[in-house]
Write a protein that holds these residues in place. Structure first.
Motif, short mmCIF file in Angstrom:
data_model
loop_
_atom_site.label_atom_id
_atom_site.label_comp_id
_atom_site.label_asym_id
_atom_site.label_seq_id
_atom_site.Cartn_x
_atom_site.Cartn_y
_atom_site.Cartn_z
N PHE A 88 1.02 -1.51 -0.11
CA PHE A 88 0.44 -0.51 -0.17
C PHE A 88 0.56 1.60 -0.24
O PHE A 88 0.59 2.67 1.03
N ASN A 89 1.33 1.60 -1.28
CA ASN A 89 2.09 2.41 -0.71
C ASN A 89 1.77 3.86 -2.38
O ASN A 89 2.87 4.33 -2.45
N LYS A 90 0.56 3.66 -2.54
CA LYS A 90 0.11 4.29 -3.89
C LYS A 90 -0.95 5.86 -1.70
O LYS A 90 -1.63 5.04 -1.00
N LYS A 91 -0.58 6.57 -2.00
CA LYS A 91 -1.02 7.86 -1.24
C LYS A 91 -2.80 7.69 -1.83
O LYS A 91 -2.53 7.40 -2.39
N THR A 92 -3.32 8.32 -0.16
CA THR A 92 -4.23 8.28 -0.66
C THR A 92 -4.63 9.81 -1.07
O THR A 92 -3.76 10.62 -1.13
N SER A 93 -6.43 10.44 -1.67
CA SER A 93 -6.60 11.52 -1.85
C SER A 93 -6.15 12.68 -0.98
O SER A 93 -5.36 13.67 -1.39
N LYS A 94 -6.47 12.64 0.40
CA LYS A 94 -6.37 13.26 1.27
C LYS A 94 -4.68 14.10 1.37
O LYS A 94 -4.28 15.14 2.04
N GLU A 95 -3.50 12.64 1.38
CA GLU A 95 -2.65 12.76 1.82
C GLU A 95 -1.88 13.71 0.07
O GLU A 95 -0.98 14.54 0.40
N GLN A 96 -2.45 13.27 -1.07
CA GLN A 96 -2.22 13.60 -2.50
C GLN A 96 -2.21 15.49 -2.46
O GLN A 96 -2.02 15.92 -2.10
N VAL A 97 -3.34 15.57 -1.22
CA VAL A 97 -3.78 17.36 -1.39
C VAL A 97 -3.18 18.32 -0.29
O VAL A 97 -2.79 19.08 -0.90
N LEU A 98 -2.52 17.59 0.90
CA LEU A 98 -1.08 17.94 1.52
C LEU A 98 -0.16 18.08 0.72
O LEU A 98 0.71 18.97 1.03
N ASP A 99 0.30 16.88 -0.06
CA ASP A 99 1.47 17.29 -0.20
C ASP A 99 1.29 18.25 -1.18
O ASP A 99 2.83 18.82 -1.41
N ILE A 100 0.18 18.81 -2.13
CA ILE A 100 0.49 19.47 -3.10
C ILE A 100 0.41 21.16 -2.05
O ILE A 100 0.69 22.11 -2.15
N LEU A 101 -0.51 21.01 -0.88
CA LEU A 101 -0.52 22.59 -0.02
C LEU A 101 1.75 22.84 -0.17
O LEU A 101 2.19 23.60 0.11
N ILE A 102 2.03 21.68 1.18
CA ILE A 102 3.65 21.25 1.13
C ILE A 102 4.16 22.29 0.43
O ILE A 102 5.35 22.79 0.55
N GLU A 103 4.36 21.64 -1.00
CA GLU A 103 5.41 21.82 -2.20
C GLU A 103 4.68 23.66 -2.83
O GLU A 103 4.89 23.71 -3.91
N ASN A 104 3.66 24.44 -2.32
CA ASN A 104 2.76 25.45 -2.77
C ASN A 104 3.04 26.12 -1.63
O ASN A 104 2.02 27.41 -1.83
N THR A 105 3.79 26.31 -0.38
CA THR A 105 3.72 27.05 0.73
C THR A 105 4.23 28.45 0.67
O THR A 105 3.63 29.26 1.10
N SER A 106 4.38 28.98 -0.60
CA SER A 106 4.89 30.11 -0.82
C SER A 106 3.97 31.16 -1.69
O SER A 106 3.69 32.63 -1.55
N ARG A 107 2.04 30.87 -2.08
CA ARG A 107 1.29 31.09 -2.76
C ARG A 107 0.14 30.50 -2.30
O ARG A 107 0.31 28.35 -1.92
N HIS A 108 -0.85 30.19 -2.71
CA HIS A 108 -2.66 30.12 -2.41
C HIS A 108 -2.77 29.36 -3.38
O HIS A 108 -2.10 30.10 -5.21
N ILE A 109 -2.98 27.88 -3.50
CA ILE A 109 -3.56 27.16 -4.82
C ILE A 109 -5.33 27.15 -4.96
O ILE A 109 -5.56 26.50 -3.51
N SER A 110 -5.48 27.23 -5.79
CA SER A 110 -7.03 26.94 -5.77
C SER A 110 -7.78 25.73 -5.55
O SER A 110 -7.20 24.68 -6.27
N GLY A 111 -9.28 25.38 -5.81
CA GLY A 111 -9.36 24.26 -5.73
C GLY A 111 -9.20 23.89 -6.58
O GLY A 111 -9.12 22.09 -6.79
N GLU A 112 -9.29 24.32 -8.08
CA GLU A 112 -10.00 23.89 -8.95
C GLU A 112 -8.26 23.64 -9.52
O GLU A 112 -8.42 22.22 -10.43
N THR A 113 -7.02 23.89 -9.43
CA THR A 113 -6.03 23.52 -9.80
C THR A 113 -6.07 21.84 -8.89
O THR A 113 -4.93 21.55 -9.44
N ILE A 114 -5.94 22.37 -7.87
CA ILE A 114 -5.56 20.99 -6.93
C ILE A 114 -7.06 19.46 -7.83
O ILE A 114 -6.26 19.05 -7.87
N SER A 115 -8.08 20.15 -7.73
CA SER A 115 -8.98 19.12 -8.51
C SER A 115 -8.88 18.51 -9.79
O SER A 115 -8.60 17.41 -10.03
N GLN A 116 -8.13 19.81 -11.43
CA GLN A 116 -7.49 18.60 -12.06
C GLN A 116 -6.76 18.46 -12.10
O GLN A 116 -6.52 16.91 -12.52
#
Length: 342
Positions: A14-42
């Motif tokens: 089970f080394n595949k991340k859950t969608s919640k973990e993937q959301v957190l990854d995106i937030l961690i990778e973008n701590t210098s700016r806001h990222i839209s829900g639409e961008t995360i959704s895409q």
């Protein structure tokens, strides 16, 4: 490896991340700016409603996430310095050990909880806590497990092996521990069969418990407690207990867990394949008892022996004063030095 794909040992990966973990990854990778829900959704291919649900869940778990209408989300920090399962998994280079984590700030015992969920959990699942209020060691002894002083965790295993081989997993964990600490610049030894020693004092212990039927293992729980930052110990144990900090080492909790999970998985895979040489090599090289006279304590008996070797099954070969060699099986006895803890 694909999620749910079985290997030859009937393990589930089970080394595949859950969608919640993937959301957190995106937030961690973008701590210098806001990222839209639409961008995360895409990026993730999930609905904005799901993202909103995940964001709220992450907030409840201690992540500080700022939300601005029309702009998006930004991760600004955490409510405290406690670790989370997501932080441990991020960068964790294992296939299955530690890929599913239950993390607690406080719990009665990680082993107790692990046993309660073991049957429905996947192999390699881990229960971690910053504190145990009912921690225990071998033979029912109490393990002092205070918050902010150490880390306490239990690994759920489901090996398809003969029951008689199960006790060797304590040795696998011990070898993985000293190997992990060495990678982090810490020199330690193993006091056979289950204590980790620095400068003659115990800094970590291992407790292995098993549930089995007549001819098969249902699960094995390997519990580990390590003193990281303790500076004071109760008088009755201060002569034989210590911590990494007290011995001059400061290590990062997350780095330690990630390193240990990787080292343990490596040795565990070899164990499942019938290869014990790697573990035995570490056990012998890093033994705190070999080539020494020690006391074997079995109940009320205290017998002086010379620790000669560790056999292929992880048992201690001890020479008695009459010259006879006796095999001391793991889990049956305790060992003490002649004039000190070891």
């Amino acid at each position: 490896m694909e999620e749910n794909k079985k290997d030859t040992n009937n393990r589930t990966s089970f080394n595949k991340k859950t969608s919640k973990e993937q959301v957190l990854d995106i937030l961690i990778e973008n701590t210098s700016r806001h990222i839209s829900g639409e961008t995360i959704s895409q990026q993730l291919g999930i609905s904005r409603a799901s993202i909103w649900k995940h964001i709220n869940s992450l907030k409840k778990e201690g992540f500080e996430i700022e939300s601005k209408s029309g702009i998006g989300y930004i991760l600004t920090g955490k409510t405290d310095d406690s670790l989370t399962s997501y932080e441990i998994k991020r960068g964790l280079e294992t296939n299955f050990i530690g890929q599913n984590i239950e993390y607690f700030k406080s719990i009665d015992s990680t082993n107790i909880f692990a046993k309660s969920i073991a049957l429905k959990s996947d192999e390699g699942s881990v229960v971690i806590s910053d504190e145990q209020v009912s921690g225990k060691g071998r033979t029912g002894r109490e393990w002092i497990s205070k918050r902010d002083e150490g880390v306490y965790f239990s690994i759920i295993l489901k090996p398809n092996i003969p029951i008689m081989r199960a006790s060797f997993l304590t040795q696998v964990a011990g070898a993985a521990m000293v190997s992990s600490l060495k990678k982090m610049g810490v020199e330690s030894l193993i006091k056979w069969p289950n204590d980790i020693i620095i400068n003659g004092k115990k800094v970590a212990g291992i407790l292995t418990e098993m549930s089995a039927e007549i001819d098969r293992i249902s699960y094995i729980v390997v519990g580990i407690g390590i003193n990281l930052y303790n500076e004071n110990f109760d008088k009755e144990i201060e002569s034989k207990a210590s911590s990494l900090k007290k011995e001059g080492y400061i290590i990062d909790k997350k780095e330690f867990l990630q390193t240990f999970f990787s080292e343990f998985e490596n040795l565990y895979k070899k164990f499942l394949d019938g290869e014990n040489k790697s573990t035995l090599s570490i056990l012998r090289e890093k033994s705190a008892v070999l080539n020494k006279y020690v006391y074997i304590i079995d109940g009320n008996q205290k017998i002086k022996v010379y620790a000669k070797n560790i056999d292929e099954n992880g048992n201690l070969l001890a020479e008695k004063e009459n010259g006879n060699i006796e095999t001391i099986f793991t889990g049956e006895i305790s060992i003490r030095g002649l004039e000190s803890y070891i």
